[in-house]
Design an enzyme around this catalytic site. Structure first.
Site, PDB file in Angstrom:
ATOM      1  N   GLU A   1      17.496 -18.231  -6.219  1.00 30.83           N
ATOM      2  CA  GLU A   1      17.067 -16.972  -6.822  1.00 30.83           C
ATOM      3  C   GLU A   1      16.613 -17.171  -8.269  1.00 30.83           C
ATOM      4  OE1 GLU A   1      16.097 -14.200  -6.020  1.00 30.83           O
ATOM      5  OE2 GLU A   1      16.396 -12.864  -7.733  1.00 30.83           O
TER       6      GLU A   1
ATOM      7  N   ARG B   1       5.564   0.059  -5.855  1.00 37.67           N
ATOM      8  CA  ARG B   1       5.463  -0.740  -4.635  1.00 37.67           C
ATOM      9  C   ARG B   1       4.568  -1.965  -4.820  1.00 37.67           C
ATOM     10  NH1 ARG B   1       6.630   2.784  -0.021  1.00 37.67           N
ATOM     11  NH2 ARG B   1       5.282   1.574   1.320  1.00 37.67           N
TER      12      ARG B   1
ATOM     13  N   LYS C   1      12.951 -16.038  -9.390  1.00 43.66           N
ATOM     14  CA  LYS C   1      12.754 -15.047 -10.453  1.00 43.66           C
ATOM     15  C   LYS C   1      11.822 -15.596 -11.514  1.00 43.66           C
ATOM     16  CE  LYS C   1      13.878 -12.251  -9.525  1.00 43.66           C
ATOM     17  NZ  LYS C   1      14.091 -11.208  -8.603  1.00 43.66           N
TER      18      LYS C   1
ATOM     19  N   LYS D   1       6.230  -4.612  -4.297  1.00 41.67           N
ATOM     20  CA  LYS D   1       7.669  -4.350  -4.306  1.00 41.67           C
ATOM     21  C   LYS D   1       8.208  -4.233  -2.893  1.00 41.67           C
ATOM     22  CE  LYS D   1      11.577  -3.175  -6.326  1.00 41.67           C
ATOM     23  NZ  LYS D   1      12.287  -4.266  -7.026  1.00 41.67           N
TER      24      LYS D   1
ATOM     25  N   GLU E   1       8.223 -15.917 -10.226  1.00 44.86           N
ATOM     26  CA  GLU E   1       7.696 -14.584  -9.915  1.00 44.86           C
ATOM     27  C   GLU E   1       7.197 -13.867 -11.172  1.00 44.86           C
ATOM     28  OE1 GLU E   1      10.888 -12.110  -8.485  1.00 44.86           O
ATOM     29  OE2 GLU E   1       9.551 -10.955  -7.229  1.00 44.86           O
TER      30      GLU E   1
ATOM     31  N   HIS F   1      15.801 -37.963  -2.688  1.00 48.98           N
ATOM     32  CA  HIS F   1      15.224 -38.372  -1.401  1.00 48.98           C
ATOM     33  C   HIS F   1      13.736 -38.030  -1.330  1.00 48.98           C
ATOM     34  CE1 HIS F   1      19.100 -39.555   0.158  1.00 48.98           C
ATOM     35  NE2 HIS F   1      19.593 -38.461  -0.394  1.00 48.98           N
TER      36      HIS F   1
ATOM     37  N   TRP G   1      -2.746  -2.864  -1.690  1.00 52.56           N
ATOM     38  CA  TRP G   1      -2.342  -4.253  -1.945  1.00 52.56           C
ATOM     39  C   TRP G   1      -3.145  -5.080  -0.952  1.00 52.56           C
ATOM     40  CZ3 TRP G   1       0.177  -8.320   0.638  1.00 52.56           C
ATOM     41  CH2 TRP G   1       0.648  -9.344  -0.187  1.00 52.56           C
TER      42      TRP G   1
ATOM     43  N   CYS H   1       0.819  -1.215   0.000  1.00 54.19           N
ATOM     44  CA  CYS H   1       0.000   0.000   0.000  1.00 54.19           C
ATOM     45  C   CYS H   1       0.855   1.268   0.000  1.00 54.19           C
ATOM     46  CB  CYS H   1      -0.896   0.036   1.229  1.00 54.19           C
ATOM     47  SG  CYS H   1      -1.947  -1.391   1.369  1.00 54.19           S
TER      48      CYS H   1
ATOM     49  N   ASN I   1      -2.187   2.093   5.609  1.00 48.25           N
ATOM     50  CA  ASN I   1      -1.189   1.112   5.194  1.00 48.25           C
ATOM     51  C   ASN I   1      -0.856   0.284   6.423  1.00 48.25           C
ATOM     52  OD1 ASN I   1       0.992  -0.300   4.282  1.00 48.25           O
ATOM     53  ND2 ASN I   1       2.286   1.487   3.851  1.00 48.25           N
ATOM     54  N   GLY I   2      -0.871  -1.052   6.292  1.00 51.82           N
ATOM     55  CA  GLY I   2      -0.548  -1.904   7.430  1.00 51.82           C
ATOM     56  C   GLY I   2      -1.655  -2.918   7.672  1.00 51.82           C
TER      57      GLY I   2
HETATM   58  O1  M6R Z   1      13.010  -4.744  -0.220  1.00 49.36           O
HETATM   59  P1  M6R Z   1      13.548  -6.057   0.216  1.00 49.36           P
HETATM   60  O2  M6R Z   1      14.837  -6.420  -0.442  1.00 49.36           O
HETATM   61  O3  M6R Z   1      13.632  -6.209   1.702  1.00 49.36           O
HETATM   62  O4  M6R Z   1      12.479  -7.121  -0.299  1.00 49.36           O
HETATM   63  C1  M6R Z   1      12.583  -8.468   0.029  1.00 49.36           C
HETATM   64  C2  M6R Z   1      11.702  -9.307  -0.868  1.00 49.36           C
HETATM   65  O5  M6R Z   1      10.359  -8.941  -0.715  1.00 49.36           O
HETATM   66  C3  M6R Z   1      12.087  -9.167  -2.350  1.00 49.36           C
HETATM   67  O6  M6R Z   1      13.417  -9.490  -2.566  1.00 49.36           O
HETATM   68  C4  M6R Z   1      11.203 -10.061  -3.224  1.00 49.36           C
HETATM   69  O7  M6R Z   1      11.490 -11.398  -2.977  1.00 49.36           O
HETATM   70  C5  M6R Z   1      11.378  -9.669  -4.682  1.00 49.36           C
HETATM   71  N1  M6R Z   1      10.118  -9.411  -5.286  1.00 49.36           N
HETATM   72  C6  M6R Z   1      12.018 -10.676  -5.518  1.00 49.36           C
HETATM   73  O8  M6R Z   1      12.180 -10.231  -6.828  1.00 49.36           O
END
Ligand code: M6R
Length: 591
Positions: free
Chosen positions: A466, A27, A470, A586, A473, A489, A75, A2, A99-100
């Protein structure tokens, strides 16, 4: 997650609010709305989807010639992403954006319903509006806000309008909120990017403080008493919204990697500056972060243990904050975060600080909570990342940790190479990026699949984590990362005819082991794809990605752009909303 913006002054309110919302888009959100008023009539306009949709709606529907207002990108947390749940919410005299997460909202809601309040949404935010409205019946506004704040548990930042009052109110607990200070105008915002084009001056609200914004006055209160607050000046350049000719921000940001990494390394080419990276005094390090930042931590763990002989544990911040901590006197807690505003990472930092443990932040956003509150910090300086999927900020996190391993190991006399190996990175990364046709070809081969695996050992496994994140995501292709030797396993039962298994191999000693594990999956129908370095490449029978030969300190940063580009092209083939993947934010500012 948010985003909040509020404005009072003589500019066109909706223009300021929309510009702020556009700046906060990065965000991540799924609906948006504004409340505008001329202090007589108040109008709320909300819509599901993009800010551009809200803008169209405002153009069609807006009647009020407003002088102040509040706006929000939501969000969804409590209640699905639809118009009735979008903010602002109005109950009685109170209109607010939030927000929160208010954790005790259900309990309060029940009581308020018994007292006659009716609710129009499924949100916890509307409950706060009703609660404040209730307290306003018997208290002045500041007292009512204090009472509401005391009743709420969880996290919040609010921007509030009260009917009949020619001002905005702002307050926060745990969720970020700052007040922008202008000439005969004032702002409130979740982050500085929303208001930086109007003013670089801002005030940080602390928990329990309330800001009262009028066009020509700005006052701060704590427990009903007026307090002085320091005005800070941001040197943020704001968000560069150009795509520089690229189709997506994600691609643009990947392609910026050679430049941002060069900038980072240049700072540490100065021997004096390298002292910042020396962790040799610590016996143990806990790296605490979320998502990709945690996976950068996993790469760091491998490098710090291997090359600096420091024991390193890596934890997701959401787990770390509630687990029993066993520190010794020489423990360092490293917080890794692009935004510096991730709620769990901030909480973990504060936990460690409370126990008197040294903390170090590896942070991208210089104006963020972690950058401000950690006792020691390294700024990655990637610039603002707009794509939700992190790319350039992640590679810089890895680079900082790799340099830490090098410098700490050097201090202990464990390193034979020269720091100048890092200076080769920009050129080598560029070489990796130039092989776009190879990534496009593999992407074409795998984009129709339902599922895939990334496998590797040691450092390569950390890179798999990662790579896999990626891919899922941005492309929504289901993917799992597994330690190559662990697959048999149990999880190997998922391997099916034609399933892509991407095997990362950057370590000579582990090469034969990993390739045997890949063959085990191929024997069960998988299609093996190898990602390796030139010196290790004898994989002609495989489809493959080959990156240049390099030192073990820097090789991970050559695999990273290859995996990022592969994910990008898979997502492109699948027609995904690459820069704003569904359901993602974000900056994750709630637990
Ligand atoms: O802002 P931050 O690096 O603390 O965010 C952590 C994760 O939310 C962030 O890395 C998330 O996994 C990304 N969307 C990955 O691309």
């Amino acid at each position: 997650m948010c985003g909040i913006i509020g404005y009072i002054g003589s500019r066109k309110t909706t223009e300021v609010l929309l510009k702020g919302l556009y700046a906060l888009e990065y965000r991540g959100y799924d609906s948006a709305g504004v409340a505008i008023t001329d202090n007589k009539d108040l109008e709320i306009i909300r819509s599901v989807g993009r800010v551009s949709k809200l803008e169209e709606k405002i153009e069609k529907e807006k009647k009020v010639n407003s002088t102040f207002g509040i706006a929000h990108t939501r969000w969804a947390t409590n209640g699905e992403a639809n118009e009735k749940n979008a903010h602002p919410h109005k109950i009685g005299k109170v209109t607010l954006v939030h927000n929160g997460i208010i954790e005790n909202a259900d309990l309060i809601k029940e009581k308020l319903i018994n007292e006659g309040y009716k609710f129009n949404s499924d949100t916890d935010s509307e409950v706060a509006a009703a609660l404040l409205d209730k307290y306003l019946k018997e208290n002045d506004t500041l007292e009512a806000i204090d009472k509401m704040t005391k009743d709420l548990t969880g996290s919040f930042a609010f921007g509030i309008i009260i009917d009949g009052e020619n001002r905005l109110y702002a307050l926060r607990k745990d969720s970020p909120l700052l007040i922008g200070v202008g000439e005969k105008e004032n702002f409130l915002a979740s982050d500085i990017t929303a208001i930086i084009s109007y003013t670089p001056k801002y005030v940080l609200l602390d928990v329990g403080e309330v800001a009262v914004l009028e066009d020509s006055s700005l006052k701060f209160y704590k427990e009903g008493k007026e307090i002085e607050k320091e005005i800070l000046v941001s040197d943020s350049k704001g968000v560069d919204h150009s795509k520089n000719g690229y189709d997506h921000y994600m691609l643009k940001e990947i392609m910026e990697e050679p430049v941002v990494i060069k900038r980072l390394i240049e700072r540490y080419n100065e021997e004096e500056n390298r002292k910042e990276l020396d962790l040799s005094e610590y016996k143990e390090i806990d790296i605490v972060a979320c998502g990709s930042a945690m996976y950068a931590g996993l790469v760091g763990q491998n490098l710090l243990e291997e090359f600096a002989e420091i024991k390193v544990n890596v934890y997701p911040a959401s787990e770390y904050r509630y687990k029993k901590k066993i520190y010794n006197t020489k423990t360092l807690v490293i917080l890794v975060s692009q935004s510096g505003e991730t709620a769990d990472t901030i909480a973990a930092m504060r936990e460690a600080q409370k126990l008197g443990i040294d903390t170090l932040g590896i942070v991208n956003n210089p104006d963020s909570t972690i950058a401000r509150e950690t006792s020691r910090k390294i700024l990655t300086n990637a610039g603002v990342e707009i794509a939700v999927a992190t790319t350039k900020a992640y590679i810089l996190q890895v680079c900082v940790l790799a340099m830490m391993a090098f410098v700490s190991g050097e201090k202990k006399g464990l390193v034979k190479e020269d720091f100048s190996i890092f200076s080769e990175l920009p050129k080598l990364i560029k070489e990796v990026q130039d092989r776009v046709e190879e990534y496009k070809k593999i992407a074409k081969d795998i984009y129709k699949k339902e599922s895939c695996f990334f496998i590797g050992r040691g450092l390569d496994y950390a890179l798999c984590m990662e790579g896999s994140l990626k891919l899922k995501e941005v492309s929504y292709l289901h993917s799992e990362a597994y330690q190559a030797g662990e697959l048999k396993h149990g999880t190997i039962s998922l391997v099916e005819e034609g399933m892509p298994v991407l095997c990362i191999i950057t370590n000579k000693e582990l090469k034969d082991k990993s390739i045997s594990n890949l063959k085990e999956t191929e024997a069960r129908g998988a299609k093996g794809i190898v990602i390796t370095t030139k010196d290790l490449d004898d994989f002609d029978e495989y489809e493959k990605i080959v990156v240049p030969e390099s030192s073990q300190y820097i090789v991970s940063m050559l695999i990273v752009p290859a995996l990022q580009l592969l994910s990008y092209y898979v997502a492109l083939n699948r027609g995904c909303d690459i820069d704003k993947p569904r359901n993602l934010a974000k900056s994750v500012t709630v637990e």
